[in-house]
Write a protein that holds these residues in place. Structure first.
Motif, PDB file in Angstrom:
ATOM      1  N   ILE A 290       0.827  -1.206   0.000  1.00  0.00           N
ATOM      2  CA  ILE A 290       0.000   0.000   0.000  1.00  0.00           C
ATOM      3  C   ILE A 290       0.861   1.255   0.000  1.00  0.00           C
ATOM      4  O   ILE A 290       0.673   2.155  -0.818  1.00  0.00           O
ATOM      5  N   GLY A 291       1.840   1.309   0.907  1.00  0.00           N
ATOM      6  CA  GLY A 291       2.657   2.507   1.024  1.00  0.00           C
ATOM      7  C   GLY A 291       3.583   2.721  -0.157  1.00  0.00           C
ATOM      8  O   GLY A 291       3.563   3.774  -0.805  1.00  0.00           O
ATOM      9  N   ALA A 292       4.398   1.715  -0.461  1.00  0.00           N
ATOM     10  CA  ALA A 292       5.377   1.843  -1.540  1.00  0.00           C
ATOM     11  C   ALA A 292       4.807   1.457  -2.899  1.00  0.00           C
ATOM     12  O   ALA A 292       5.476   1.610  -3.925  1.00  0.00           O
ATOM     13  N   ASN A 293       3.583   0.902  -2.929  1.00  0.00           N
ATOM     14  CA  ASN A 293       2.926   0.509  -4.177  1.00  0.00           C
ATOM     15  C   ASN A 293       3.789  -0.468  -4.980  1.00  0.00           C
ATOM     16  O   ASN A 293       3.901  -0.380  -6.194  1.00  0.00           O
ATOM     17  N   ARG A 294       4.404  -1.405  -4.283  1.00  0.00           N
ATOM     18  CA  ARG A 294       5.301  -2.365  -4.927  1.00  0.00           C
ATOM     19  C   ARG A 294       4.508  -3.538  -5.506  1.00  0.00           C
ATOM     20  O   ARG A 294       3.442  -3.891  -5.034  1.00  0.00           O
ATOM     21  N   ALA A 295       5.070  -4.148  -6.526  1.00  0.00           N
ATOM     22  CA  ALA A 295       4.444  -5.307  -7.155  1.00  0.00           C
ATOM     23  C   ALA A 295       4.880  -6.594  -6.453  1.00  0.00           C
ATOM     24  O   ALA A 295       5.952  -6.656  -5.851  1.00  0.00           O
ATOM     25  N   PHE A 296       4.043  -7.602  -6.523  1.00  0.00           N
ATOM     26  CA  PHE A 296       4.405  -8.924  -6.025  1.00  0.00           C
ATOM     27  C   PHE A 296       3.546  -9.939  -6.750  1.00  0.00           C
ATOM     28  O   PHE A 296       2.559  -9.602  -7.397  1.00  0.00           O
ATOM     29  N   ASN A 297       3.928 -11.210  -6.667  1.00  0.00           N
ATOM     30  CA  ASN A 297       3.122 -12.263  -7.283  1.00  0.00           C
ATOM     31  C   ASN A 297       2.900 -13.386  -6.275  1.00  0.00           C
ATOM     32  O   ASN A 297       3.398 -13.348  -5.148  1.00  0.00           O
ATOM     33  N   PHE A 298       2.149 -14.378  -6.711  1.00  0.00           N
ATOM     34  CA  PHE A 298       1.774 -15.479  -5.818  1.00  0.00           C
ATOM     35  C   PHE A 298       2.992 -16.176  -5.232  1.00  0.00           C
ATOM     36  O   PHE A 298       3.070 -16.422  -4.027  1.00  0.00           O
ATOM     37  N   ALA A 299       3.965 -16.491  -6.079  1.00  0.00           N
ATOM     38  CA  ALA A 299       5.139 -17.240  -5.624  1.00  0.00           C
ATOM     39  C   ALA A 299       5.935 -16.445  -4.596  1.00  0.00           C
ATOM     40  O   ALA A 299       6.377 -16.982  -3.573  1.00  0.00           O
ATOM     41  N   GLN A 300       6.128 -15.150  -4.841  1.00  0.00           N
ATOM     42  CA  GLN A 300       6.887 -14.329  -3.901  1.00  0.00           C
ATOM     43  C   GLN A 300       6.208 -14.262  -2.544  1.00  0.00           C
ATOM     44  O   GLN A 300       6.858 -14.319  -1.501  1.00  0.00           O
ATOM     45  N   LEU A 301       4.893 -14.146  -2.563  1.00  0.00           N
ATOM     46  CA  LEU A 301       4.150 -14.029  -1.314  1.00  0.00           C
ATOM     47  C   LEU A 301       4.262 -15.309  -0.488  1.00  0.00           C
ATOM     48  O   LEU A 301       4.605 -15.274   0.701  1.00  0.00           O
ATOM     49  N   TRP A 302       4.006 -16.448  -1.119  1.00  0.00           N
ATOM     50  CA  TRP A 302       3.986 -17.704  -0.371  1.00  0.00           C
ATOM     51  C   TRP A 302       5.384 -18.176   0.008  1.00  0.00           C
ATOM     52  O   TRP A 302       5.535 -18.999   0.914  1.00  0.00           O
ATOM     53  N   ARG A 303       6.400 -17.672  -0.647  1.00  0.00           N
ATOM     54  CA  ARG A 303       7.759 -18.016  -0.228  1.00  0.00           C
ATOM     55  C   ARG A 303       8.098 -17.422   1.136  1.00  0.00           C
ATOM     56  O   ARG A 303       9.008 -17.907   1.808  1.00  0.00           O
ATOM     57  N   ILE A 304       7.392 -16.382   1.547  1.00  0.00           N
ATOM     58  CA  ILE A 304       7.588 -15.834   2.893  1.00  0.00           C
ATOM     59  C   ILE A 304       7.193 -16.874   3.925  1.00  0.00           C
ATOM     60  O   ILE A 304       7.912 -17.126   4.900  1.00  0.00           O
ATOM     61  N   VAL A 305       6.021 -17.511   3.724  1.00  0.00           N
ATOM     62  CA  VAL A 305       5.591 -18.575   4.636  1.00  0.00           C
ATOM     63  C   VAL A 305       6.598 -19.721   4.605  1.00  0.00           C
ATOM     64  O   VAL A 305       6.954 -20.283   5.649  1.00  0.00           O
ATOM     65  N   LEU A 306       7.061 -20.056   3.422  1.00  0.00           N
ATOM     66  CA  LEU A 306       8.033 -21.139   3.269  1.00  0.00           C
ATOM     67  C   LEU A 306       9.295 -20.854   4.074  1.00  0.00           C
ATOM     68  O   LEU A 306       9.809 -21.729   4.787  1.00  0.00           O
ATOM     69  N   ALA A 307       9.799 -19.626   3.997  1.00  0.00           N
ATOM     70  CA  ALA A 307      11.023 -19.268   4.714  1.00  0.00           C
ATOM     71  C   ALA A 307      10.817 -19.310   6.227  1.00  0.00           C
ATOM     72  O   ALA A 307      11.679 -19.796   6.974  1.00  0.00           O
ATOM     73  N   VAL A 308       9.665 -18.814   6.684  1.00  0.00           N
ATOM     74  CA  VAL A 308       9.381 -18.821   8.125  1.00  0.00           C
ATOM     75  C   VAL A 308       9.278 -20.251   8.642  1.00  0.00           C
ATOM     76  O   VAL A 308       9.807 -20.583   9.724  1.00  0.00           O
ATOM     77  N   LEU A 309       8.621 -21.128   7.891  1.00  0.00           N
ATOM     78  CA  LEU A 309       8.495 -22.521   8.316  1.00  0.00           C
ATOM     79  C   LEU A 309       9.847 -23.231   8.325  1.00  0.00           C
ATOM     80  O   LEU A 309      10.136 -24.020   9.237  1.00  0.00           O
ATOM     81  N   ALA A 310      10.685 -22.980   7.322  1.00  0.00           N
ATOM     82  CA  ALA A 310      12.016 -23.590   7.299  1.00  0.00           C
ATOM     83  C   ALA A 310      12.830 -23.155   8.508  1.00  0.00           C
ATOM     84  O   ALA A 310      13.527 -23.962   9.135  1.00  0.00           O
ATOM     85  N   LEU A 311      12.746 -21.873   8.858  1.00  0.00           N
ATOM     86  CA  LEU A 311      13.438 -21.368  10.044  1.00  0.00           C
ATOM     87  C   LEU A 311      12.932 -22.057  11.304  1.00  0.00           C
ATOM     88  O   LEU A 311      13.719 -22.430  12.191  1.00  0.00           O
ATOM     89  N   ASP A 312      11.623 -22.268  11.379  1.00  0.00           N
ATOM     90  CA  ASP A 312      11.049 -22.904  12.567  1.00  0.00           C
ATOM     91  C   ASP A 312      11.455 -24.371  12.677  1.00  0.00           C
ATOM     92  O   ASP A 312      11.742 -24.870  13.765  1.00  0.00           O
ATOM     93  N   VAL A 313      11.481 -25.089  11.537  1.00  0.00           N
ATOM     94  CA  VAL A 313      11.905 -26.499  11.559  1.00  0.00           C
ATOM     95  C   VAL A 313      13.331 -26.606  12.093  1.00  0.00           C
ATOM     96  O   VAL A 313      13.642 -27.455  12.949  1.00  0.00           O
ATOM     97  N   LEU A 314      14.202 -25.744  11.622  1.00  0.00           N
ATOM     98  CA  LEU A 314      15.592 -25.763  12.082  1.00  0.00           C
ATOM     99  C   LEU A 314      15.705 -25.407  13.557  1.00  0.00           C
ATOM    100  O   LEU A 314      16.472 -26.019  14.303  1.00  0.00           O
ATOM    101  N   SER A 315      14.934 -24.425  13.994  1.00  0.00           N
ATOM    102  CA  SER A 315      15.014 -24.014  15.396  1.00  0.00           C
ATOM    103  C   SER A 315      14.515 -25.107  16.328  1.00  0.00           C
ATOM    104  O   SER A 315      15.069 -25.319  17.408  1.00  0.00           O
ATOM    105  N   VAL A 400       8.306 -27.904  -2.443  1.00  0.00           N
ATOM    106  CA  VAL A 400       7.287 -26.880  -2.672  1.00  0.00           C
ATOM    107  C   VAL A 400       7.912 -25.643  -3.298  1.00  0.00           C
ATOM    108  O   VAL A 400       7.405 -25.080  -4.277  1.00  0.00           O
ATOM    109  N   GLY A 401       9.042 -25.197  -2.730  1.00  0.00           N
ATOM    110  CA  GLY A 401       9.708 -24.016  -3.263  1.00  0.00           C
ATOM    111  C   GLY A 401      10.206 -24.202  -4.680  1.00  0.00           C
ATOM    112  O   GLY A 401      10.186 -23.273  -5.489  1.00  0.00           O
ATOM    113  N   THR A 402      10.641 -25.407  -5.008  1.00  0.00           N
ATOM    114  CA  THR A 402      11.236 -25.665  -6.321  1.00  0.00           C
ATOM    115  C   THR A 402      10.195 -25.867  -7.406  1.00  0.00           C
ATOM    116  O   THR A 402      10.311 -25.310  -8.503  1.00  0.00           O
ATOM    117  N   PHE A 403       9.155 -26.652  -7.119  1.00  0.00           N
ATOM    118  CA  PHE A 403       8.225 -27.058  -8.168  1.00  0.00           C
ATOM    119  C   PHE A 403       6.868 -26.360  -8.126  1.00  0.00           C
ATOM    120  O   PHE A 403       6.178 -26.285  -9.146  1.00  0.00           O
TER     121      PHE A 403
END
Length: 502
Positions: A290-315, A400-403
């Motif tokens: 909203i503020g910066a009016n930046r573009a994003f797509n489906f893959a970029q958005l869901w990769r955030i969840v992917l990264a958070v879950l990977a961090l949690d599995v390792l922790s 999931v991230g790859t395919f």
């Protein structure tokens, strides 16, 4: 020398034809202008600037907070999560059933009477669920109350889906993430309140959600139907989206279940940090989109969840003794819900299929996978699923991230196309292109592989994209392209597209 009668008649005839031709040309021009004006008007109806959101537009906060509270009732350890697991299975079944009902009887969601029934059922169901968790004599009410609350939650999702599919995507993002920030405050207020006050808040939330949603629907800007991107012939192509959401939902539920069961059992510092993460993530998304009016797509958005879950599995595997890190999976859970909302409503807005059916099926995928992950987590003692299972979870996330979260995947490029920063062709155009290519290919005796390459070229695909999609080398694609140009007597990609009318 005077012209002959025949010459004069021919001249008059030519003049008349010229006048008629000019009139016809002007008529075509006027008709084209009218068509363009009508198209602009129609487009304007879809892309009409959204009205300034009012307080009711963030009323989803009541639904988000209520879902959190009814799922946090009881179940203080992973072994005591049966009602939690039942709630997600019930939600999955209810969403599918309600989607079918609302498709043939829209009044099931739209009528005021249905809202009053849902509000009352949600309030009493929540009260029964909370009292059954603290009163042994009322244990028998736990599962019926859980099922009632799950059904009401599914109905609320459909009701809010009607609002979100009626506004543009940027406004939906603003309302959803501002609402999520408000929901975090409501969660804290209820969690740290004495039981009577917590019970009152939990009972009031479904009522407030129904009323605010009705107000939001009244305030929502009127507009035409959004352009159709997902029809029956390509809606099935979204199976990658479903698989990605299912795997991430499963992993999230498994991690939450093996940590502390649910939020009611979390330590105060972990609980507060989890809510702080929710607010932080919501703020970042609002600032970027909203503020910066930046573009994003489906893959970029869901990769955030992917990264958070990977961090949690390792922790959990490497630092199980540091319980404060458990706030990570709480924020992942919150992200999962929000991103599921965004994905489901955008697909529903642009699908030819019934909106309620799409929303119901989309949420059923999330809920059923979450329930399965929760059931599986109960097979393990808290935080001790071992290195083998840790490796398996990381492998699943990597796949999931790859395919399934490939940025260049055309199936997922249609999701969030308004905010993706690039032009994406509508699938109905692709179907007509395929039909024209088939006709031309049959006439000019193209090979099946040449026809595949031709269709992708006419849809604007690059040679590298075609090579990757068809598992060919770029040199092979270039060779096929030359043969196509020769057989069709064209000399460039643009001439090919002009020939097909793409």
């Amino acid at each position: 020398m005077m012209p002959s009668k025949t010459s004069r008649e021919e001249g008059n005839g030519m003049a008349k034809e010229s006048v008629q031709s000019a009139k016809a040309s002007r008529a075509r021009t006027v008709q084209a202008d009218k068509s363009k004006a009508g198209q602009k008007k129609a487009d304007g109806a879809v892309a009409k600037p959204a009205a300034k959101p009012r307080l009711a537009s963030i009323g989803i906060c009541c639904t988000l907070a209520w879902a959190f509270l009814i799922n946090a009732a009881g179940g203080e350890a992973p072994t005591g999560q049966l009602s939690w697991q039942v709630s997600y299975f019930a939600l999955a079944i209810a969403m599918v059933a309600f989607g079918f009902i609302a498709r043939s009887k829209p009044a099931f969601v739209e009528s005021p009477a249905a809202g009053y029934v849902a509000a009352v059922a949600g309030a009493f169901g929540a009260a029964a669920l909370l009292f059954s968790s603290v009163t042994p004599a009322l244990d028998a009410l736990e599962y019926p109350a859980t099922i009632v609350c799950s059904c009401v939650l599914g109905w609320l999702y459909l009701q809010w889906g009607a609002f979100y599919t009626g506004v543009n995507l940027r406004m939906a993002i603003g309302c959803l993430f501002i609402g999520n920030t408000a929901a975090s405050a409501l969660k804290c207020a209820a969690h740290f309140s004495p039981f009577p006050l917590m019970c009152a808040i939990t009972m009031a939330l479904p009522v407030a959600s129904v009323l605010l949603c009705r107000m939001a629907l009244i305030d929502a800007p009127a507009g035409g139907r959004a352009d159709v991107r997902f029809e029956s012939h390509n809606l099935r192509g979204l199976w990658k989206v479903a698989v990605a959401a299912a795997v991430l939902s499963y992993v999230t539920a498994f991690l939450v279940g093996t940590s502390f069961g649910n939020q009611s059992a979390a330590a105060p510092d972990v609980f507060l940090l989890g809510r702080a993460f929710e607010v932080l993530i919501s703020g970042v998304v609002l600032a970027v989109v909203i503020g910066a009016n930046r573009a994003f797509n489906f893959a970029q958005l869901w990769r955030i969840v992917l990264a958070v879950l990977a961090l949690d599995v390792l922790s959990q595997a490497l630092l199980p003794q540091i319980t404060v890190i458990r706030c990570v999976e709480s924020s992942a859970w919150d992200l999962l819900v929000l991103f599921t909302w965004l994905t489901v409503i955008d697909i529903a807005r642009h699908a030819k299929a019934d909106r309620n059916m799409v929303i119901g099926m989309g949420w059923a995928v999330y809920a059923a996978s979450f329930a399965a992950g929760s059931v599986h987590s109960s097979w393990f003692s808290s935080g001790s699923f071992g290195i083998a299972f840790t490796t398996l979870l990381m492998f699943a996330l990597a796949m999931v991230g790859t395919f399934f979260l490939e940025v260049r995947d055309q199936d997922t490029k249609w999701i969030f196309a308004e905010l993706s920063g690039e032009r994406v062709s509508a699938p109905q155009d692709h179907r007509s292109i395929d039909e024209r290519c088939d006709a031309i290919g049959a006439e000019r005796t193209l090979t099946p592989r040449e026809l595949e390459v031709m269709k992708m070229l006419c849809k604007g695909r690059t040679k590298s994209y075609i090579a990757e999609t068809l598992y060919l080398t770029e040199n092979t694609v270039r060779s096929h392209t030359k043969h196509i140009y020769t057989k069709l007597d064209v000399h460039s990609k643009q001439e090919l597209m002009d020939l097909v009318g793409a």
